[in-house]
Design a protein around this motif. Structure first.
Motif, PDB file in Angstrom:
ATOM      1  N   ARG A 163     -11.426  53.539  38.288  1.00  0.00           N
ATOM      2  CA  ARG A 163     -10.185  52.887  38.666  1.00  0.00           C
ATOM      3  C   ARG A 163      -9.867  51.695  37.762  1.00  0.00           C
ATOM      4  O   ARG A 163      -8.727  51.270  37.653  1.00  0.00           O
ATOM      5  CB  ARG A 163     -10.296  52.452  40.136  1.00  0.00           C
TER       6      ARG A 163
ATOM      7  N   SER B 257     -14.314  58.910  38.315  1.00  0.00           N
ATOM      8  CA  SER B 257     -14.787  58.613  39.666  1.00  0.00           C
ATOM      9  C   SER B 257     -13.824  59.267  40.658  1.00  0.00           C
ATOM     10  O   SER B 257     -12.748  59.733  40.298  1.00  0.00           O
ATOM     11  CB  SER B 257     -14.845  57.108  39.892  1.00  0.00           C
TER      12      SER B 257
ATOM     13  N   THR C 274     -20.058  63.871  46.078  1.00  0.00           N
ATOM     14  CA  THR C 274     -19.179  64.911  46.587  1.00  0.00           C
ATOM     15  C   THR C 274     -18.417  65.606  45.462  1.00  0.00           C
ATOM     16  O   THR C 274     -17.560  66.443  45.707  1.00  0.00           O
ATOM     17  CB  THR C 274     -18.167  64.331  47.601  1.00  0.00           C
TER      18      THR C 274
ATOM     19  N   SER D 246     -17.252  51.031  39.307  1.00  0.00           N
ATOM     20  CA  SER D 246     -18.053  49.981  39.944  1.00  0.00           C
ATOM     21  C   SER D 246     -19.505  50.391  40.177  1.00  0.00           C
ATOM     22  O   SER D 246     -20.397  49.570  40.147  1.00  0.00           O
ATOM     23  CB  SER D 246     -17.418  49.590  41.273  1.00  0.00           C
TER      24      SER D 246
ATOM     25  N   GLN E 187     -22.224  56.420  46.273  1.00  0.00           N
ATOM     26  CA  GLN E 187     -21.870  57.849  46.213  1.00  0.00           C
ATOM     27  C   GLN E 187     -21.614  58.308  44.783  1.00  0.00           C
ATOM     28  O   GLN E 187     -21.772  59.476  44.459  1.00  0.00           O
ATOM     29  CB  GLN E 187     -20.611  58.150  47.047  1.00  0.00           C
ATOM     30  N   HIS E 188     -21.178  57.400  43.958  1.00  0.00           N
ATOM     31  CA  HIS E 188     -20.974  57.761  42.552  1.00  0.00           C
ATOM     32  C   HIS E 188     -22.338  57.879  41.860  1.00  0.00           C
ATOM     33  O   HIS E 188     -22.636  58.882  41.211  1.00  0.00           O
ATOM     34  CB  HIS E 188     -20.096  56.719  41.851  1.00  0.00           C
TER      35      HIS E 188
ATOM     36  N   ASN F  20     -17.976  47.269  31.942  1.00  0.00           N
ATOM     37  CA  ASN F  20     -17.255  46.782  33.122  1.00  0.00           C
ATOM     38  C   ASN F  20     -16.979  45.296  32.951  1.00  0.00           C
ATOM     39  O   ASN F  20     -17.829  44.554  32.460  1.00  0.00           O
ATOM     40  CB  ASN F  20     -18.106  47.032  34.380  1.00  0.00           C
TER      41      ASN F  20
HETATM   42  C1  LIG Z   1     -18.137  60.327  51.868  1.00  0.00           C
HETATM   43  C2  LIG Z   1     -17.848  59.689  50.545  1.00  0.00           C
HETATM   44  C3  LIG Z   1     -18.143  60.387  49.385  1.00  0.00           C
HETATM   45  C4  LIG Z   1     -17.856  59.837  48.128  1.00  0.00           C
HETATM   46  N1  LIG Z   1     -18.163  60.549  47.007  1.00  0.00           N
HETATM   47  C5  LIG Z   1     -17.892  60.008  45.788  1.00  0.00           C
HETATM   48  C6  LIG Z   1     -18.189  60.713  44.587  1.00  0.00           C
HETATM   49  O1  LIG Z   1     -18.679  61.854  44.617  1.00  0.00           O
HETATM   50  N2  LIG Z   1     -17.901  60.134  43.413  1.00  0.00           N
HETATM   51  C7  LIG Z   1     -17.329  58.897  43.313  1.00  0.00           C
HETATM   52  O2  LIG Z   1     -17.098  58.424  42.186  1.00  0.00           O
HETATM   53  N3  LIG Z   1     -17.055  58.208  44.427  1.00  0.00           N
HETATM   54  C8  LIG Z   1     -17.298  58.726  45.649  1.00  0.00           C
HETATM   55  N4  LIG Z   1     -16.967  58.030  46.766  1.00  0.00           N
HETATM   56  C9  LIG Z   1     -16.188  56.779  46.593  1.00  0.00           C
HETATM   57  C10 LIG Z   1     -17.045  55.592  46.237  1.00  0.00           C
HETATM   58  O3  LIG Z   1     -17.535  55.000  47.420  1.00  0.00           O
HETATM   59  C11 LIG Z   1     -16.209  54.555  45.461  1.00  0.00           C
HETATM   60  O4  LIG Z   1     -15.067  54.238  46.186  1.00  0.00           O
HETATM   61  C12 LIG Z   1     -15.770  55.008  44.056  1.00  0.00           C
HETATM   62  O5  LIG Z   1     -16.847  55.555  43.323  1.00  0.00           O
HETATM   63  C13 LIG Z   1     -15.175  53.853  43.313  1.00  0.00           C
HETATM   64  O6  LIG Z   1     -14.563  54.302  42.130  1.00  0.00           O
HETATM   65  P1  LIG Z   1     -14.324  53.317  40.915  1.00  0.00           P
HETATM   66  O7  LIG Z   1     -15.607  52.719  40.531  1.00  0.00           O
HETATM   67  O8  LIG Z   1     -13.557  54.073  39.880  1.00  0.00           O
HETATM   68  O9  LIG Z   1     -13.305  52.234  41.488  1.00  0.00           O
HETATM   69  P2  LIG Z   1     -13.545  50.712  41.954  1.00  0.00           P
HETATM   70  O10 LIG Z   1     -14.603  50.616  42.989  1.00  0.00           O
HETATM   71  O11 LIG Z   1     -12.205  50.202  42.246  1.00  0.00           O
HETATM   72  O12 LIG Z   1     -14.096  50.044  40.678  1.00  0.00           O
HETATM   73  C14 LIG Z   1     -13.390  49.824  39.518  1.00  0.00           C
HETATM   74  C15 LIG Z   1     -14.286  49.049  38.553  1.00  0.00           C
HETATM   75  O13 LIG Z   1     -13.584  48.841  37.361  1.00  0.00           O
HETATM   76  C16 LIG Z   1     -13.849  47.524  36.887  1.00  0.00           C
HETATM   77  N5  LIG Z   1     -12.724  47.112  36.038  1.00  0.00           N
HETATM   78  C17 LIG Z   1     -11.473  46.754  36.400  1.00  0.00           C
HETATM   79  N6  LIG Z   1     -10.737  46.478  35.315  1.00  0.00           N
HETATM   80  C18 LIG Z   1     -11.513  46.671  34.250  1.00  0.00           C
HETATM   81  C19 LIG Z   1     -11.329  46.559  32.840  1.00  0.00           C
HETATM   82  N7  LIG Z   1     -10.160  46.208  32.322  1.00  0.00           N
HETATM   83  N8  LIG Z   1     -12.358  46.831  32.022  1.00  0.00           N
HETATM   84  C20 LIG Z   1     -13.555  47.203  32.526  1.00  0.00           C
HETATM   85  N9  LIG Z   1     -13.799  47.336  33.841  1.00  0.00           N
HETATM   86  C21 LIG Z   1     -12.783  47.065  34.687  1.00  0.00           C
HETATM   87  C22 LIG Z   1     -13.990  46.689  38.131  1.00  0.00           C
HETATM   88  O14 LIG Z   1     -14.771  45.554  37.859  1.00  0.00           O
HETATM   89  C23 LIG Z   1     -14.681  47.668  39.083  1.00  0.00           C
HETATM   90  O15 LIG Z   1     -16.082  47.547  38.996  1.00  0.00           O
HETATM   91  C24 LIG Z   1     -17.265  58.549  48.029  1.00  0.00           C
HETATM   92  C25 LIG Z   1     -16.990  57.841  49.201  1.00  0.00           C
HETATM   93  C26 LIG Z   1     -17.285  58.393  50.439  1.00  0.00           C
HETATM   94  C27 LIG Z   1     -16.977  57.586  51.666  1.00  0.00           C
END
Ligand SMILES: Cc1cc2nc3c(=O)[nH]c(=O)nc-3n(C[C@H](O)[C@H](O)[C@H](O)COP(=O)(O)OP(=O)(O)OC[C@H]3O[C@@H](n4cnc5c(N)ncnc54)[C@H](O)[C@@H]3O)c2cc1C
Lengths: 322, 246
Positions: free
Chosen positions: A207, A232, A250, A265, A269-270, A284
């Motif tokens: 994200r 993710s 998942t 992040s 789960q990731h 990050n």
């Molecule tokens: C039942 C269940 C199953 C799940 N299964 C999965 C799964 O299989 N896979 C999965 O991925 N997730 C899964 N999730 C979701 C998981 O809990 C997280 O919500 C998800 O992995 C977060 O994705 P993210 O890191 O992309 O986003 P965020 O948590 O929003 O993190 C974004 C990161 O980007 C960083 N960032 C922001 N801007 C910048 C920048 N300009 N440069 C560098 N870094 C930056 C931030 O510091 C932050 O660390 C599941 C959740 C549940 C409840």
């Protein structure tokens, strides 16, 4: 009494995983004092398998099996296992192998253990080490049935050369219409693109990339590295990237040699789905991002500054090492 | 259409994993159990068939009485009836044989299971089940439509997806994609109240095959600290010379 290995291919060519499962089968055969027989479907250069310890290849040539069909393939492997009096069958951890292995297990009344990460710890009792709890643990599992099926985790055992000569035989199983009751209508796959399951390197965005319009640099980095792209879960949920790219507990499992996580992040789960990767790199902007605890190398910085620089350096590196 | 959804009772996705009894058993202490996420997508798709096509939806779980709260949750989401096979689920073969035994007399047109449960990640129950019952089978399903006796499914393949067509009776191994995440239902008060009155049948297990046995568990060795680097140059150098991955 040989060890039978199902070697996967695409368009007549073996996949890299075919050589890995063949290498694994050879290690098992050595433990059992037996030899390796491979079964391959519509492949051209079956001699190749000799380099990985396969001494006999049963090559199925059948136009009806041009595309994968789980039941028809499982039936062919079952018949090969019977004609070879095989007690151990080795398959990969691809989506297709995970589709056919349970069918084969039911037909042969064989214990099947997927996600195996090392050669058997013992052959009596027959015990293998596999991942469990979405990579948060390992189980040492005994297979108690006479016939055993092992699904080898991608990149866990590696490709090991073991030069021998493969005698190639044509093999055709008896199949009937009911074996084709599930019909393939359409395959939607981008030609020439590395898939997450086959990739040595996976470049993944989260994200933190802010929007789908920013994926160009992820694709560019992947291209320079010959890597697959991934993301993710929220990224695919929001439709920024296709569902097939979502990795984690998942989503798709990743067991690559190098996993680069950008703007992810590192939620539990990731991590669960990607921690089997050997070397993990995290980029990050938040030094407190949990992913840093699971990573081997990290850069604290803005992805929009770091990634273009990394692409540039990798290009230079490639030019020097070409 | 009569649908059976197989529900696996698994540790919540954020659970910390520990083992007891000399590392031979999973430690359930402090662990919250939930409907296996892959099954939840299938259950929600089944509810869609109930609402749009008048399907009847049963759920089944192989497990001891401790799994009933998870089953009640599935009933609160909208399943009509539940069946519990009263046995500890020892391995995939055992579970599949127990489920096959209740399915063979139930006249189900569609059996929905998850691609794998997120605890032992075996992924064998749907395939073994389909084979034992002689039902058609599609794994890793990310879309499912049923018209009369014809089912059209999309399944994930490495690097893409494949559309397949087959006929009922059918077993699928489902996963995320079967429904949108935003369509997953959180049980409401009314659902929870109604679930209390729904039938939860308990059947005794049959003698079944146990093909594998987890003799021991352990955890990955703790990782060393991350090496933080300041420049792309340094990273490329480390990846080449130290990690030897490029
Ligand atoms: C039942 C269940 C199953 C799940 N299964 C999965 C799964 O299989 N896979 C999965 O991925 N997730 C899964 N999730 C979701 C998981 O809990 C997280 O919500 C998800 O992995 C977060 O994705 P993210 O890191 O992309 O986003 P965020 O948590 O929003 O993190 C974004 C990161 O980007 C960083 N960032 C922001 N801007 C910048 C920048 N300009 N440069 C560098 N870094 C930056 C931030 O510091 C932050 O660390 C599941 C959740 C549940 C409840």
């Amino acid at each position: 009494m040989s060890v039978l290995v199902y070697t996967e291919s695409e368009n007549g060519k073996f996949k890299k995983s075919a050589f890995e499962v063949a290498s694994y089968a050879k290690a098992v055969a050595d433990q059992l004092g037996s030899s390796v027989t491979a079964i391959s479907f519509n492949t051209e250069n079956n001699d190749e398998l000799g380099a990985y310890g396969v001494s006999k290849v049963l090559n199925v040539t059948d136009d009806k099996l041009a595309t994968f069909n789980a039941l028809a393939y499982a039936n062919s492997i079952e018949q090969a296992a019977k004609s070879e009096s095989t007690q151990v069958i080795i398959v990969s951890s691809s989506t297709n192998s995970k589709f056919l292995a349970p069918i084969l297990a039911a037909k042969l009344k064989a214990g099947y253990v997927p996600n195996v990460v090392a050669a058997p710890e013992s052959t009596s009792p027959f015990t293998v080490k596999r991942t469990a709890f979405s990579n948060k643990g390992f189980a040492h599992t005994e297979i108690t049935t006479e016939t055993k099926i092992i699904g080898v985790s991608n990149n866990a055992f590696g490709v090991k050369e073991n030069q021998t000569t493969a005698a190639v035989e044509t093999f055709n199983a008896e199949l009937n219409d009911t074996d084709f009751a599930v019909k393939s209508i359409e395959i939607d796959k981008v030609a020439g693109q590395v898939s997450i399951a086959d990739a040595d390197i996976v470049v993944s965005g989260g994200r933190g990339l802010k929007g789908p319009e920013n994926w160009g640099m992820i694709e560019h980095l992947a291209e320079v590295l010959g890597a697959a792209t991934a993301c993710s879960k929220p990224v695919s949920d929001m439709g920024w990237r296709p569902h097939g790219e979502h990795v984690g507990q998942t989503g798709k499992p990743v067991a690559s040699n190098l996993y680069i996580a950008i703007g992810i992040s590192g939620a539990i789960q990731h991590l669960a789905g990607v921690s089997a990767s050997k070397t993990k790199v995290v980029i990050n902007s938040d030094p407190e991002a949990p992913f840093f605890k699971a990573a081997d190398y990290g850069i604290v910085g803005d992805a929009f500054e770091v990634v273009p620089k990394l692409i540039e350096k990798l290009k230079e590196f490639k030019a020097q090492n070409a | 259409m009569k649908i059976l959804v197989c529900i696996s009772n698994v540790p919540d996705t954020t659970s910390k994993i520990n083992f007891t009894d000399g590392d031979t058993k999973f430690d359930t202490n402090g662990v919250q159990f939930v409907i296996n996420p892959n099954d939840e997508f299938g259950l929600t798709r089944a509810m869609w068939f109930k609402e749009k096509q008048g399907a009847t939806v049963h759920i089944a779980t192989v497990g001891e009485a401790s799994v009933e709260p998870t089953m009640r949750k599935a009933l609160a989401i909208g399943a009509d009836e539940a069946i519990r096979v009263n046995a500890a689920p020892t391995d995939g073969f055992f579970v599949a044989e127990q489920l096959a035994n209740i399915i063979k007399d139930g006249a189900y047109d569609l059996v929905v299971a998850g691609r794998e449960s997120i605890d032992y990640n075996g992924g064998m129950v749907p395939g073994i089940l389909a084979t034992l019952l002689g039902m058609n089978f599609v794994n890793s399903c990310i879309s499912l439509e049923v018209e009369g006796a014809t089912a059209t499914a999309i399944r994930e393949i490495d690097g893409g997806k494949e559309t397949v067509q087959t006929s009922l009776p059918l077993v699928i191994g489902g996963q995320k994609g079967l429904v949108q995440e935003s369509d997953l239902k959180i049980p409401n008060m009314r659902g929870i109240m109604m679930a209390r009155k729904k039938t939860l049948n308990v059947v005794e297990p049959i003698d079944a095959t146990v093909a594998t046995k987890d003799a021991k568990f352990d955890k990955p060795v703790a990782k060393g600290a991350v090496k933080l680097v300041n420049s792309a140059d340094e990273l490329v150098d480390l990846l080449h010379n130290e990690a030897k991955v490029i």
